[in-house]
Design a protein around this motif. Structure first.
Motif, PDB file in Angstrom:
ATOM      1  N   GLY A 277       0.808  -1.211   0.000  1.00 53.98           N
ATOM      2  CA  GLY A 277       0.000   0.000   0.000  1.00 53.98           C
ATOM      3  C   GLY A 277       0.840   1.258   0.000  1.00 53.98           C
ATOM      4  N   ASN A 278       0.382   2.237   0.749  1.00 49.77           N
ATOM      5  CA  ASN A 278       1.025   3.539   0.816  1.00 49.77           C
ATOM      6  C   ASN A 278       2.474   3.399   1.287  1.00 49.77           C
ATOM      7  OD1 ASN A 278       1.850   6.169   1.623  1.00 49.77           O
ATOM      8  ND2 ASN A 278      -0.289   6.766   1.844  1.00 49.77           N
ATOM      9  N   PRO A 279       3.439   3.955   0.536  1.00 53.60           N
ATOM     10  CA  PRO A 279       4.847   3.864   0.959  1.00 53.60           C
ATOM     11  C   PRO A 279       5.093   4.427   2.353  1.00 53.60           C
ATOM     12  CG  PRO A 279       4.710   4.579  -1.314  1.00 53.60           C
ATOM     13  CD  PRO A 279       3.290   4.583  -0.788  1.00 53.60           C
ATOM     14  N   VAL A 285      13.074   3.173   3.810  1.00 51.54           N
ATOM     15  CA  VAL A 285      13.951   4.349   3.728  1.00 51.54           C
ATOM     16  C   VAL A 285      15.205   3.953   2.944  1.00 51.54           C
ATOM     17  CG1 VAL A 285      15.246   6.079   5.017  1.00 51.54           C
ATOM     18  CG2 VAL A 285      13.093   5.189   5.945  1.00 51.54           C
ATOM     19  N   PRO A 286      15.404   4.491   1.749  1.00 46.93           N
ATOM     20  CA  PRO A 286      16.595   4.149   0.961  1.00 46.93           C
ATOM     21  C   PRO A 286      17.867   4.528   1.706  1.00 46.93           C
ATOM     22  CG  PRO A 286      14.976   5.332  -0.367  1.00 46.93           C
ATOM     23  CD  PRO A 286      14.535   5.445   1.055  1.00 46.93           C
ATOM     24  N   PRO A 287      18.958   3.819   1.462  1.00 48.74           N
ATOM     25  CA  PRO A 287      20.236   4.150   2.115  1.00 48.74           C
ATOM     26  C   PRO A 287      20.613   5.607   1.868  1.00 48.74           C
ATOM     27  CG  PRO A 287      20.387   2.041   0.981  1.00 48.74           C
ATOM     28  CD  PRO A 287      19.067   2.632   0.600  1.00 48.74           C
ATOM     29  N   GLU A 290      16.896  10.570   4.671  1.00 44.98           N
ATOM     30  CA  GLU A 290      16.548  10.967   6.029  1.00 44.98           C
ATOM     31  C   GLU A 290      15.406  10.098   6.575  1.00 44.98           C
ATOM     32  OE1 GLU A 290      15.678  15.062   6.433  1.00 44.98           O
ATOM     33  OE2 GLU A 290      17.572  15.753   5.571  1.00 44.98           O
ATOM     34  N   THR A 291      15.480   9.805   7.850  1.00 44.38           N
ATOM     35  CA  THR A 291      14.431   9.024   8.498  1.00 44.38           C
ATOM     36  C   THR A 291      13.216   9.923   8.733  1.00 44.38           C
ATOM     37  OG1 THR A 291      16.085   7.680   9.631  1.00 44.38           O
ATOM     38  CG2 THR A 291      13.837   7.642  10.514  1.00 44.38           C
ATOM     39  N   PRO A 292      12.021   9.506   8.303  1.00 41.72           N
ATOM     40  CA  PRO A 292      10.830  10.345   8.482  1.00 41.72           C
ATOM     41  C   PRO A 292      10.458  10.492   9.951  1.00 41.72           C
ATOM     42  CG  PRO A 292      10.218   8.176   7.685  1.00 41.72           C
ATOM     43  CD  PRO A 292      11.706   8.233   7.633  1.00 41.72           C
ATOM     44  N   ASP A 293       9.736  11.566  10.261  1.00 40.15           N
ATOM     45  CA  ASP A 293       9.300  11.798  11.642  1.00 40.15           C
ATOM     46  C   ASP A 293       8.353  10.701  12.115  1.00 40.15           C
ATOM     47  OD1 ASP A 293      10.783  14.129  11.724  1.00 40.15           O
ATOM     48  OD2 ASP A 293       9.116  15.393  11.085  1.00 40.15           O
ATOM     49  N   ARG A 294       7.484  10.234  11.210  1.00 41.31           N
ATOM     50  CA  ARG A 294       6.540   9.168  11.550  1.00 41.31           C
ATOM     51  C   ARG A 294       6.998   7.879  10.864  1.00 41.31           C
ATOM     52  NH1 ARG A 294       0.256  10.000  10.331  1.00 41.31           N
ATOM     53  NH2 ARG A 294       0.521  11.507  12.045  1.00 41.31           N
ATOM     54  N   PRO A 295       7.545   6.942  11.600  1.00 42.15           N
ATOM     55  CA  PRO A 295       8.061   5.729  10.964  1.00 42.15           C
ATOM     56  C   PRO A 295       6.945   4.860  10.395  1.00 42.15           C
ATOM     57  CG  PRO A 295       8.112   5.496  13.342  1.00 42.15           C
ATOM     58  CD  PRO A 295       7.725   6.922  13.060  1.00 42.15           C
ATOM     59  N   GLY A 296       7.290   4.133   9.340  1.00 42.98           N
ATOM     60  CA  GLY A 296       6.356   3.168   8.779  1.00 42.98           C
ATOM     61  C   GLY A 296       6.496   1.825   9.478  1.00 42.98           C
ATOM     62  N   MET A 297       5.869   0.806   8.906  1.00 41.98           N
ATOM     63  CA  MET A 297       5.839  -0.498   9.545  1.00 41.98           C
ATOM     64  C   MET A 297       7.192  -1.210   9.531  1.00 41.98           C
ATOM     65  SD  MET A 297       2.976  -1.091  10.993  1.00 41.98           S
ATOM     66  CE  MET A 297       3.584  -2.708  11.466  1.00 41.98           C
TER      67      MET A 297
END
Length: 324
Positions: A277-279, A285-287, A290-297
């Motif tokens: 689904g939604n990325p 997170v590609p090498p 930056e790491t997003p503020d809200r992490p995904g699964m």
């Protein structure tokens, strides 16, 4: 030499006869912007397994649905096809008018392809190109012709999962499509471990297979379908007695609510996880990015002891498919 112009109606029909190789045999509208399309190919399609995808296409000469972003098609492209790949879903259960009415309908037992598709009315930003396929596709109905590419492919597969291990499938919106096919096949093959499909959507009406999933839960004690919403009144109005907040998959998982609803800890020792689904939900997170503020699964699952499928096999693996 005559000046080239856009195709007239006669030429459009000739182009359809030349390029189209399949027929829409049933369109099931769920909302104005969401539908299930069943497409039957003129020739038998290649064998495939749940989770794979194929491209479908329509000509640039086809009209666009009213109310979608206008598109200026150059003359040189007016006789070409526009294509997009979609994961293959399935009806889950055979229709009432089928000789196999009510029985499980895995992908290898039906002679058509089912797709679960959202109408994209306009580009994501003012600078985006107009969406090309769905404004044309949503102008089509039962009996209309279409192109289905011959190659069915994809690596988002169930693999060899022992019958007694758990399978957890997390999706957003139409990212549920391959999970429908996977879950139906697992149950058809007599899977004994828990099969859990959790889908997060904005509104209840965006759950295009709810009745079928409800029926599966009635028939199979090991099957669990979790329909989650984010924009219904119960998600937004804290004063309601049924208030649950926005039901994002990340929150449901980290709070322990997912395990509570399923009635199982869904441990890495016996659970395989699938994400589609939604990325932003998946959280790849590609090498170097930056790491997003809200992490995904993905990072949340890794922190809980799960690992990517390419690192090791067996339970505790994570497989994912970015749907757009």
């Amino acid at each position: 030499m005559d000046e080239v112009d856009y195709p007239d109606e006669e030429e459009k029909q000739q182009l359809r006869e030349k390029h189209y190789n399949a027929t829409i045999i049933k369109r099931i509208d769920l909302t104005e912007d969401l539908a299930r399309f069943r497409i039957q190919c003129d020739e038998p399609f290649m064998p495939f397994v749940p989770g794979q995808y194929v491209a479908i296409g329509l000509g640039n000469w086809e009209p666009r649905l009213r109310g979608t972003q206008p598109e200026d098609v150059p003359i040189k492209k007016s006789r070409k096809l526009v294509r997009r790949a979609y994961s293959i879903s399935c009806p889950i259960l055979h229709d009432a008018d089928s000789p196999h009415a009510g029985q499980l309908a895995p992908v290898d037992e039906i002679d058509y392809l089912e797709f679960y598709i959202t109408l994209v009315r306009q580009g994501a930003t003012s600078a985006s190109k107009p969406p090309a396929l769905t404004p044309r596709l949503f102008g089509k109905t039962d009996g209309d012709r279409i192109c289905v590419e011959k190659k069915i492919t994809g690596r988002y597969l169930l693999g060899d999962i022992p019958l007694d291990e758990n399978v957890l499938m997390l999706g957003t919106g139409t990212g549920e499509a391959p999970h429908n096919a996977m879950a139906t096949t697992l149950l058809s093959n007599g899977h004994r471990g828990k099969v859990v499909v959790a889908t997060s959507v904005r509104f209840q009406s965006d759950l295009g297979y709810q009745p079928e999933h409800d029926e599966l839960m009635r028939r199979f004690p090991n099957y669990c379908y979790l329909p989650l919403t984010t924009r219904e009144p119960k998600n937004l109005e804290p004063n309601r007695p049924d208030y649950v907040g926005k039901q994002y998959l990340q929150t449901i998982f980290t709070s322990g609510r997912l395990a509570e609803l399923v009635g199982d800890p869904l441990s890495p020792s016996n659970t395989h996880v699938f994400l589609c689904g939604n990325p932003d939900m998946i959280g790849y997170v590609p090498p170097g990015a930056e790491t997003p503020d809200r992490p995904g699964m993905l990072p949340l699952l890794r922190a809980a002891g799960f690992h990517d499928a390419d690192e090791a096999s067996g339970p505790g693996t994570i497989r994912f498919e970015k749907y757009w």
